[in-house]
Structure formats: C-alpha cells, structure tokens
Write a protein that holds these residues in place. Structure first.
Motif, PDB file in Angstrom:
ATOM      1  N   THR A 276       0.840  -1.185   0.000  1.00 54.98           N
ATOM      2  CA  THR A 276       0.000   0.000   0.000  1.00 54.98           C
ATOM      3  C   THR A 276       0.881   1.243   0.000  1.00 54.98           C
ATOM      4  N   LEU A 277       0.589   2.154  -0.909  1.00 56.28           N
ATOM      5  CA  LEU A 277       1.263   3.439  -0.960  1.00 56.28           C
ATOM      6  C   LEU A 277       0.316   4.463  -0.365  1.00 56.28           C
ATOM      7  N   VAL A 278       0.785   5.213   0.633  1.00 55.26           N
ATOM      8  CA  VAL A 278      -0.056   6.201   1.306  1.00 55.26           C
ATOM      9  C   VAL A 278       0.556   7.582   1.093  1.00 55.26           C
ATOM     10  N   VAL A 279      -0.223   8.483   0.516  1.00 57.86           N
ATOM     11  CA  VAL A 279       0.194   9.869   0.329  1.00 57.86           C
ATOM     12  C   VAL A 279      -0.687  10.727   1.221  1.00 57.86           C
ATOM     13  N   THR A 280      -0.042  11.479   2.114  1.00 62.29           N
ATOM     14  CA  THR A 280      -0.765  12.299   3.077  1.00 62.29           C
ATOM     15  C   THR A 280      -0.373  13.753   2.902  1.00 62.29           C
ATOM     16  N   GLY A 281      -1.350  14.615   2.995  1.00 55.25           N
ATOM     17  CA  GLY A 281      -1.097  16.056   2.928  1.00 55.25           C
ATOM     18  C   GLY A 281      -1.715  16.747   4.126  1.00 55.25           C
ATOM     19  N   ARG A 282      -0.899  17.452   4.899  1.00 54.73           N
ATOM     20  CA  ARG A 282      -1.363  18.213   6.062  1.00 54.73           C
ATOM     21  C   ARG A 282      -0.726  19.579   5.985  1.00 54.73           C
ATOM     22  N   LYS A 283      -1.546  20.585   5.787  1.00 53.37           N
ATOM     23  CA  LYS A 283      -1.046  21.949   5.635  1.00 53.37           C
ATOM     24  C   LYS A 283      -0.607  22.494   6.985  1.00 53.37           C
ATOM     25  N   ALA A 284       0.589  23.078   7.005  1.00 54.55           N
ATOM     26  CA  ALA A 284       1.099  23.705   8.218  1.00 54.55           C
ATOM     27  C   ALA A 284       0.251  24.934   8.540  1.00 54.55           C
ATOM     28  N   GLN A 285       0.158  25.235   9.811  1.00 53.70           N
ATOM     29  CA  GLN A 285      -0.628  26.393  10.237  1.00 53.70           C
ATOM     30  C   GLN A 285      -0.045  27.680   9.656  1.00 53.70           C
ATOM     31  N   GLU A 286      -0.905  28.458   9.041  1.00 58.28           N
ATOM     32  CA  GLU A 286      -0.464  29.735   8.483  1.00 58.28           C
ATOM     33  C   GLU A 286      -0.495  30.789   9.574  1.00 58.28           C
ATOM     34  N   PRO A 287       0.506  31.648   9.602  1.00 58.04           N
ATOM     35  CA  PRO A 287       0.463  32.726  10.581  1.00 58.04           C
ATOM     36  C   PRO A 287      -0.679  33.688  10.245  1.00 58.04           C
ATOM     37  N   GLN A 288      -1.256  34.255  11.265  1.00 54.76           N
ATOM     38  CA  GLN A 288      -2.362  35.201  11.066  1.00 54.76           C
ATOM     39  C   GLN A 288      -1.858  36.412  10.298  1.00 54.76           C
ATOM     40  N   SER A 289      -2.593  36.795   9.298  1.00 50.65           N
ATOM     41  CA  SER A 289      -2.213  37.986   8.534  1.00 50.65           C
ATOM     42  C   SER A 289      -3.397  38.927   8.467  1.00 50.65           C
ATOM     43  N   ALA A 290      -3.112  40.114   8.032  1.00 48.01           N
ATOM     44  CA  ALA A 290      -4.164  41.126   7.932  1.00 48.01           C
ATOM     45  C   ALA A 290      -5.035  40.907   6.701  1.00 48.01           C
ATOM     46  N   ALA A 291      -4.596  40.009   5.785  1.00 46.67           N
ATOM     47  CA  ALA A 291      -5.356  39.768   4.556  1.00 46.67           C
ATOM     48  C   ALA A 291      -6.645  39.014   4.869  1.00 46.67           C
ATOM     49  N   GLU A 292      -7.696  39.429   4.196  1.00 43.31           N
ATOM     50  CA  GLU A 292      -9.000  38.788   4.362  1.00 43.31           C
ATOM     51  C   GLU A 292      -9.396  38.176   3.019  1.00 43.31           C
ATOM     52  N   TYR A 293      -9.669  36.855   3.028  1.00 41.59           N
ATOM     53  CA  TYR A 293     -10.050  36.181   1.794  1.00 41.59           C
ATOM     54  C   TYR A 293     -11.480  36.547   1.437  1.00 41.59           C
ATOM     55  N   LEU A 294     -11.687  36.992   0.200  1.00 42.46           N
ATOM     56  CA  LEU A 294     -13.034  37.229  -0.308  1.00 42.46           C
ATOM     57  C   LEU A 294     -13.577  35.954  -0.961  1.00 42.46           C
ATOM     58  N   HIS A 295     -12.673  35.161  -1.525  1.00 47.49           N
ATOM     59  CA  HIS A 295     -13.023  33.862  -2.086  1.00 47.49           C
ATOM     60  C   HIS A 295     -11.806  32.957  -1.929  1.00 47.49           C
ATOM     61  N   ARG A 296     -12.009  31.741  -1.451  1.00 46.78           N
ATOM     62  CA  ARG A 296     -10.898  30.797  -1.293  1.00 46.78           C
ATOM     63  C   ARG A 296     -11.222  29.550  -2.112  1.00 46.78           C
ATOM     64  N   GLY A 297     -10.652  29.468  -3.315  1.00 47.56           N
ATOM     65  CA  GLY A 297     -10.944  28.368  -4.225  1.00 47.56           C
ATOM     66  C   GLY A 297      -9.852  27.316  -4.279  1.00 47.56           C
ATOM     67  N   ILE A 298      -8.654  27.650  -3.794  1.00 50.25           N
ATOM     68  CA  ILE A 298      -7.569  26.670  -3.769  1.00 50.25           C
ATOM     69  C   ILE A 298      -7.753  25.840  -2.519  1.00 50.25           C
ATOM     70  N   ALA A 299      -7.953  24.549  -2.721  1.00 52.63           N
ATOM     71  CA  ALA A 299      -8.364  23.679  -1.613  1.00 52.63           C
ATOM     72  C   ALA A 299      -7.366  23.675  -0.462  1.00 52.63           C
ATOM     73  N   GLY A 300      -6.192  23.161  -0.663  1.00 55.55           N
ATOM     74  CA  GLY A 300      -5.186  23.120   0.388  1.00 55.55           C
ATOM     75  C   GLY A 300      -5.628  22.398   1.650  1.00 55.55           C
ATOM     76  N   ARG A 301      -6.596  21.510   1.550  1.00 55.17           N
ATOM     77  CA  ARG A 301      -7.095  20.816   2.738  1.00 55.17           C
ATOM     78  C   ARG A 301      -6.314  19.530   2.971  1.00 55.17           C
ATOM     79  N   GLU A 302      -6.476  18.965   4.144  1.00 55.32           N
ATOM     80  CA  GLU A 302      -5.801  17.719   4.487  1.00 55.32           C
ATOM     81  C   GLU A 302      -6.405  16.565   3.686  1.00 55.32           C
ATOM     82  N   PHE A 303      -5.543  15.599   3.382  1.00 56.80           N
ATOM     83  CA  PHE A 303      -6.019  14.415   2.666  1.00 56.80           C
ATOM     84  C   PHE A 303      -5.122  13.236   2.982  1.00 56.80           C
ATOM     85  N   GLU A 304      -5.658  12.059   2.714  1.00 53.20           N
ATOM     86  CA  GLU A 304      -4.890  10.826   2.763  1.00 53.20           C
ATOM     87  C   GLU A 304      -5.392   9.959   1.616  1.00 53.20           C
TER      88      GLU A 304
END
Length: 160
Positions: free
Chosen positions: A71-99
């Motif tokens: 079994t080949l397992v590929v896992t993606g866990r995004k590191a916590q982003e530092p808080q910024s002053a930018a406010e997302y109006l739309h977030r279309g790039i997933a960047g979510r965790e997966f296995e």
C-alpha cells in the motif's frame, strides 16, 4: 444504481488469486466518496509507472509518502499559516488535508518522488526478484542420457 458482481464462481475455480479477487470484491462494494486531490496513473514502460497528483495550495513540507507492504499512502497536512491582515473574499484553492491510498501489486517499489509547481510525481517500478523470473528449463531425452558417461566407482583390488 450500482451493479453488483458475484465473484463466487471465480473463488471456486481459481487457486492463488484470493488477494486479487478480494480486492475486486471490496472495490465493487465501497463507493468512492473523496475525489481530492485529483491524480493520474501513467504506465511509462514495461515495469515502470508514475502517479501524478495535483496538490495545489500545499508545499513540499506538507506532504508525506509512505509505503507499507503493498500500500502506498500519500498524506497532505497543511502547516498552520500565521495570522495575517489579509482577508479572503473567495478561497478556491483547496489546500485541505487528505490521505490517498493506492494498492500496489507484488514487488512494486517507489523509486522517486518529485514535487514541482503544485504537482507531486511518484515514480514506481516493478522489481521482480531473480528467483521469480521465468527461466528456461533444458529438455533431455533418453538417448542424451545414454550417451553421457556414467561415473563408475572402482574398488581397490587387493592381492589374495
């Protein structure tokens, strides 16, 4: 509606294909729920394969690749982003965790993993052990055997 396939006749008439038939049976019963991240499986040669995964929004450090037996397992866990002053109006790039899990055939080995421009490429190769590769068996006939010199055991002769 999904058609079900009965593999019972194959179980009764085959020997040694249990793992493959169980995998087919399991695949027909479990519905595919998650389709992220998208991926391609490419056959690049006789025993060479490549899995390309589009993992936009993730960095190389966010990805983990492990091979556990077949079994080949590929896992993606995004590191916590530092808080910024930018406010997302739309977030279309997933960047979510997966296995994502891939069932591998016997003797498949991961030889390379490459990450570039949001695309993860994993190279696999089937490495069949020398003992399992086909080998030619010489065929002999009874005339060939008769012509061969049969070693004789000679006893020492002693004077009486």
């Amino acid at each position: 509606m999904r058609a079900t396939v009965d593999f019972a006749p194959l179980f009764r008439s085959s020997v040694g294909f249990d793992r493959m038939l169980n995998a087919l049976d399991l695949a027909s019963r479990i519905p595919t729920v998650d389709n992220w991240p998208p991926y391609d499986i490419v056959k690049t040669g006789e025993d060479d394969y490549r899995i390309d995964m589009a993992v936009a929004g993730l960095a190389e450090n966010d990805l983990t690749i492990t091979q556990e037996r077949n079994t080949l397992v590929v896992t993606g866990r995004k590191a916590q982003e530092p808080q910024s002053a930018a406010e997302y109006l739309h977030r279309g790039i997933a960047g979510r965790e997966f296995e994502r899990r891939f069932d591998l055939a016997e003797h498949m080995k991961v030889t390379d993993a490459h990450f570039e421009n949001g695309l993860l490429s994993i190279t696999l190769k089937r490495e069949i052990p020398e003992a399992m590769k086909p080998r030619r068996i010489a065929i002999t006939s009874s005339t060939t055997r008769a012509e061969e010199a049969v070693p004789q055991i000679e006893a020492r002769k002693e004077a009486a």
